[in-house]
Design an enzyme around this catalytic site. Structure first.
Site, PDB file in Angstrom:
ATOM      1  N   LYS A  42       0.908  -1.106  -0.035  1.00  0.00           N
ATOM      2  CA  LYS A  42       0.248  -0.054  -0.135  1.00  0.00           C
ATOM      3  C   LYS A  42       0.760   1.395   0.054  1.00  0.00           C
ATOM      4  O   LYS A  42       1.819   1.435   0.982  1.00  0.00           O
ATOM      5  CB  LYS A  42      -0.989   0.026   1.386  1.00  0.00           C
ATOM      6  CG  LYS A  42      -1.745   1.135   1.349  1.00  0.00           C
ATOM      7  CD  LYS A  42      -2.935   1.223   2.555  1.00  0.00           C
ATOM      8  CE  LYS A  42      -2.325   1.679   3.820  1.00  0.00           C
ATOM      9  NZ  LYS A  42      -2.234   3.186   4.064  1.00  0.00           N
ATOM     10  N   ASP A  69      -3.614   4.170  -2.015  1.00  0.00           N
ATOM     11  CA  ASP A  69      -4.597   4.516  -0.903  1.00  0.00           C
ATOM     12  C   ASP A  69      -4.756   6.016  -0.754  1.00  0.00           C
ATOM     13  O   ASP A  69      -4.148   6.539   0.426  1.00  0.00           O
ATOM     14  CB  ASP A  69      -4.166   3.902   0.340  1.00  0.00           C
ATOM     15  CG  ASP A  69      -5.489   4.152   1.348  1.00  0.00           C
ATOM     16  OD1 ASP A  69      -6.593   4.530   1.144  1.00  0.00           O
ATOM     17  OD2 ASP A  69      -4.987   3.993   2.560  1.00  0.00           O
ATOM     18  N   LYS A  71      -7.347   8.100  -0.673  1.00  0.00           N
ATOM     19  CA  LYS A  71      -8.795   8.709   0.119  1.00  0.00           C
ATOM     20  C   LYS A  71      -9.153   9.844  -0.950  1.00  0.00           C
ATOM     21  O   LYS A  71      -9.429  10.678   0.107  1.00  0.00           O
ATOM     22  CB  LYS A  71      -8.507   8.587   1.465  1.00  0.00           C
ATOM     23  CG  LYS A  71      -8.027   7.365   2.160  1.00  0.00           C
ATOM     24  CD  LYS A  71      -8.131   7.575   3.624  1.00  0.00           C
ATOM     25  CE  LYS A  71      -7.747   6.122   4.394  1.00  0.00           C
ATOM     26  NZ  LYS A  71      -6.376   5.490   3.972  1.00  0.00           N
ATOM     27  N   HIS A  73     -11.258  13.017  -1.793  1.00  0.00           N
ATOM     28  CA  HIS A  73     -12.360  13.624  -1.305  1.00  0.00           C
ATOM     29  C   HIS A  73     -12.182  15.016  -1.987  1.00  0.00           C
ATOM     30  O   HIS A  73     -11.658  15.672  -1.113  1.00  0.00           O
ATOM     31  CB  HIS A  73     -12.638  13.355  -0.025  1.00  0.00           C
ATOM     32  CG  HIS A  73     -13.839  13.589   0.409  1.00  0.00           C
ATOM     33  ND1 HIS A  73     -14.232  13.822   1.759  1.00  0.00           N
ATOM     34  CD2 HIS A  73     -15.087  13.878  -0.144  1.00  0.00           C
ATOM     35  CE1 HIS A  73     -15.459  14.108   2.218  1.00  0.00           C
ATOM     36  NE2 HIS A  73     -15.924  14.082   0.937  1.00  0.00           N
ATOM     37  N   ASP A  74     -13.176  15.435  -2.652  1.00  0.00           N
ATOM     38  CA  ASP A  74     -13.396  16.752  -3.023  1.00  0.00           C
ATOM     39  C   ASP A  74     -14.563  16.653  -4.006  1.00  0.00           C
ATOM     40  O   ASP A  74     -15.183  16.070  -4.185  1.00  0.00           O
ATOM     41  CB  ASP A  74     -12.161  17.230  -3.990  1.00  0.00           C
ATOM     42  CG  ASP A  74     -11.789  18.522  -3.768  1.00  0.00           C
ATOM     43  OD1 ASP A  74     -12.621  19.600  -4.051  1.00  0.00           O
ATOM     44  OD2 ASP A  74     -10.583  18.851  -3.543  1.00  0.00           O
ATOM     45  N   PRO A  76     -17.017  16.862  -7.269  1.00  0.00           N
ATOM     46  CA  PRO A  76     -16.736  15.595  -8.159  1.00  0.00           C
ATOM     47  C   PRO A  76     -15.795  16.156  -9.307  1.00  0.00           C
ATOM     48  O   PRO A  76     -14.956  14.847 -10.058  1.00  0.00           O
ATOM     49  CB  PRO A  76     -18.398  15.683  -8.698  1.00  0.00           C
ATOM     50  CG  PRO A  76     -19.041  16.098  -7.745  1.00  0.00           C
ATOM     51  CD  PRO A  76     -17.999  17.196  -7.122  1.00  0.00           C
ATOM     52  N   THR A  78     -13.108  17.777  -9.341  1.00  0.00           N
ATOM     53  CA  THR A  78     -11.523  17.431  -8.986  1.00  0.00           C
ATOM     54  C   THR A  78     -11.337  16.161  -8.724  1.00  0.00           C
ATOM     55  O   THR A  78     -10.066  15.712  -8.909  1.00  0.00           O
ATOM     56  CB  THR A  78     -11.623  18.396  -7.767  1.00  0.00           C
ATOM     57  OG1 THR A  78     -11.692  19.816  -7.928  1.00  0.00           O
ATOM     58  CG2 THR A  78      -9.808  18.229  -7.171  1.00  0.00           C
ATOM     59  N   THR A 133     -11.064   3.795  10.159  1.00  0.00           N
ATOM     60  CA  THR A 133     -11.211   2.696  11.520  1.00  0.00           C
ATOM     61  C   THR A 133     -10.263   3.293  12.593  1.00  0.00           C
ATOM     62  O   THR A 133     -10.411   2.761  13.668  1.00  0.00           O
ATOM     63  CB  THR A 133     -10.158   1.573  10.966  1.00  0.00           C
ATOM     64  OG1 THR A 133      -8.752   1.917  10.552  1.00  0.00           O
ATOM     65  CG2 THR A 133     -10.669   0.485  10.024  1.00  0.00           C
ATOM     66  N   GLN A 204      -6.084   2.183  16.172  1.00  0.00           N
ATOM     67  CA  GLN A 204      -7.387   1.593  15.561  1.00  0.00           C
ATOM     68  C   GLN A 204      -8.123   1.197  16.758  1.00  0.00           C
ATOM     69  O   GLN A 204      -8.015   0.799  17.613  1.00  0.00           O
ATOM     70  CB  GLN A 204      -6.646   0.244  14.854  1.00  0.00           C
ATOM     71  CG  GLN A 204      -5.582   0.606  14.242  1.00  0.00           C
ATOM     72  CD  GLN A 204      -5.937   0.889  12.812  1.00  0.00           C
ATOM     73  OE1 GLN A 204      -7.221   1.257  12.548  1.00  0.00           O
ATOM     74  NE2 GLN A 204      -5.073   1.560  12.115  1.00  0.00           N
ATOM     75  N   ARG A 225       2.204  -2.344  11.127  1.00  0.00           N
ATOM     76  CA  ARG A 225       2.931  -2.441  12.237  1.00  0.00           C
ATOM     77  C   ARG A 225       3.379  -3.645  12.891  1.00  0.00           C
ATOM     78  O   ARG A 225       4.273  -3.831  13.260  1.00  0.00           O
ATOM     79  CB  ARG A 225       2.690  -1.277  13.231  1.00  0.00           C
ATOM     80  CG  ARG A 225       2.916   0.073  13.033  1.00  0.00           C
ATOM     81  CD  ARG A 225       2.361   1.164  13.846  1.00  0.00           C
ATOM     82  NE  ARG A 225       0.748   1.185  13.436  1.00  0.00           N
ATOM     83  CZ  ARG A 225       0.037   2.210  13.728  1.00  0.00           C
ATOM     84  NH1 ARG A 225       0.346   2.990  14.833  1.00  0.00           N
ATOM     85  NH2 ARG A 225      -1.281   2.229  13.672  1.00  0.00           N
TER      86      ARG A 225
END
Length: 248
Positions: A42, A69, A71, A73-74, A76, A78, A133, A204, A225
């Site tokens: 990842k 990864d 994520k 978020h903006d 549409p 962009t 999470t 977590q 980890r």
């Protein structure tokens, strides 16, 4: 239990995604070289902002699978632009937030396919973040003012992603059983926040063991980890593979 994957040692290793949660490309390469048995890595925000796509090129040259990864978020337009650019990298998985909404998710799906087609590569599967999470039910209710119970909210976000044509969702192990039951076997479910017995939970909040998460219906587990910070990372990885093999 989701039994759509075979039980060969190779396929078991494919179910574990190890995060390259390091600040530089040199540190990432050192970690990759330390764990040649790991097949799926990842690349998150920290490393991608630090190194850019060159770390993706390194992973592809070494025949590794890649979970990008970011994520996203903006608005549409962009998110679509970012997905169009990411589509040309030839990665296997790409994340966007389900909270982008139906219009944003559909725009992401169309744009990533367009970018991949222009580059002549297979488009990544887009999977949606449901609830981070690190968030607890209390934080969802009191800080974010979400009026739904956490499992219900995670399910609604996953269903929105599925209805928008995305390939799957990211959820905690504690929600994966419900999502598998309702979203079906063809919907990819990736679970971070997985911790072997005796591991420190850290940030977590909603964790299970690798065996419990796979038995609940997870397709892929993101485990960092407990492997990368272990005194013997290769042995830690092998132990988790054995735990997964016992339940698939």
């Amino acid at each position: 239990m989701n039994s759509s994957l075979s039980v060969s040692p190779q396929s078991v290793a494919d179910r574990i995604i190890v995060p390259l949660d390091v600040p530089t490309e040199d540190a990432a390469i050192a970690l990759i070289d330390t764990l040649p048995e790991v097949r799926f890595w990842k690349v998150g925000l920290e490393l991608f902002v630090s190194s850019g796509p060159s770390i993706l090129d390194y992973l592809k040259r070494h025949q590794k699978k890649i979970f990008l990864d970011l994520k996203l978020h903006d608005i549409p337009n962009t998110v679509a632009g970012a997905c169009r650019a990411a589509g040309r990298y030839g990665v296997d998985l790409l994340t966007v937030h389900a909270a982008n909404g139906r219009v944003g998710l559909k725009a992401a799906r169309a744009a990533v396919a367009e970018g991949a087609e222009r580059a002549g590569v297979e488009p990544p599967k887009i999977i949606a973040i449901t609830v981070l999470t690190s968030l607890s039910a209390r934080e969802l209710a009191f800080d974010l003012k979400i009026p739904l119970e956490l499992p219900e909210y995670a399910l609604q976000m996953a269903l929105l992603a599925q209805e928008s044509g995305l390939s799957g969702a990211v959820c905690s192990p504690q929600e994966v059983g419900q999502l598998r039951q309702i979203c079906g076997d063809d919907f990819l479910l990736v679970c971070p926040g997985v911790r072997p017995k005796g591991s420190v939970l850290g940030d977590q909040q909603r964790s299970l063991t690798p065996g419990e998460a796979i038995a609940g219906g997870a397709d892929r587990l993101v485990i960092g980890r407990p492997i990368t910070a272990a005194s013997d990372p290769a042995a830690a990885f092998e132990s988790i593979c054995q735990e997964i093999a016992a339940v698939v």
